[in-house]
Motif scaffolding. Sequence first.
Motif: not given
Ligand code: SF4
Length: 444
Positions: A374-382, A391-393, A423-431
């Motif tokens: 799950p997203c931990i809302r760290c904001g790194r992707c932004i 990408p988080m939203e 950059m996502c620490p949760a390894k979310r498949p953002l692309v």
């Molecule tokens: S980098 Fe990953 S964990 Fe962090 S806010 Fe973005 S989607 Fe969420």
Amino acid sequence: MAQLATIFSTFTLGGIHPPDSKELSKDLPIETMPVPDVVSIPLNMQILTASPPVEAVVEKKAALTEGRLIGKPIHFLGVNIHSSVSGTVKSVETVSHHMLLRVPGVIVDVDRSAPEPSWAPRDWQSLSGAEMLSIIRDAGVVGMGGAGFPTHIKLSPPKNSPVDILLINAAECEPYLNCDYRLMLERPADLLDGTSMIMKVLGVEKAWIGIEDNKPLAVKALEEARTGRHDGIGLAVLKVKYPQGSEKQLIQAITGRVVPDGALPAAVGAVVQNVGTTIAVYEAVALGKPVYEKVLTVSGRGIARPANLKVRLGVTLRQIVDYLGGTTPDLAKVVLGGPMMGLNVSDFTIPVTKTFSGILFLTKSEAALDDFGPCIRCGRCISVCPMGLNPMEVSAYAEAGRYADTLAYGVRSCFECGCCAYMCPAKRPLVQFMKLSKLKNPIR
Ligand code: SF4
Ligand code: SF4
């Protein structure tokens, strides 16, 4: 002569510095792969349209010579396709394609006794820009590292978007890939001549070759190859940052111009071509040689022998793997292109097309195969998105199936560079979430 190299900074918004892993093939000269017994040449070498833009102009049992026309476009985005070998047409049927699964194609049994064609140099400097443009169209030149957009169309910008600058994308910022680097080291004069040709076609006085500062030997080779006919060409040495090779980022890094959302580079007076395309233009205009070969990097710790290979179009992944001694037992993933923007494949019957820049055979330790959380809302992707997206939203709405809501976050501006996912620490498949959201919100 004016000085060639000028130090620039880089693009301003976002970006990352992934390990470049280029050491596996950086020092390997381009090697010509021997022609196999049979090639499967797709008539659709592009990923622009699912409808076949090219139809065969040869039939079963036709005798072919290397470079002969075998397919003509029936769609304005299609381009000529030429035989990559001499031989006999075994069949005209469908062949594998890395994006479109199956496309029409021509399978050719190779005749090894056929003489090599000679592509003789001609007096290209006496040709007009219009004559060069039609040679480029007839030779089937397309963007050799991306979606395969026809080069003759890209070099004919709309009258209401006058172009005043040409940029050659020599950043090669994707990890592992070295084919452009090797072309710059081994054929710097051809790259400079190809740049001069494109300048003449566009009618521009200025061109920059954008190259990152981790390639000092290529900078030196280009400096040394320069002659009086390359006076308008500068070398923009850029600070390393991914995705510098993306058109919008390269334009901003070199010219400071910002391409508006949804617009093409011509909107700010720029045209961008990559190294492979510029060499293809050189070969077409200076030698009369159509596009039927491709220089690509084969790398990763999952292949027995990495290489920078010149291969005939229509050679399959299986034939390349066999030539390079096979894969290793810990092979985990095969990627066409670079690891950031490339495409995962598992079908080794896929043939090489004009748009291939690399084939990566990655082991588990090289490939990102972890389950995502799950997203931990760290904001790194932004913070790393070069387009200033969120990408988080987008991923949260896409995961919930609320694709229409992703439009408010500018999802259509995503060019799938992969910085956010990296950059996502949760390894979310953002692309993948971005791609899915774009597919669910087609432009009508
Ligand atoms: S980098 Fe990953 S964990 Fe962090 S806010 Fe973005 S989607 Fe969420
Ligand atoms: S993949 Fe899209 S959303 Fe992610 S960083 Fe690149 S442009 Fe931004």
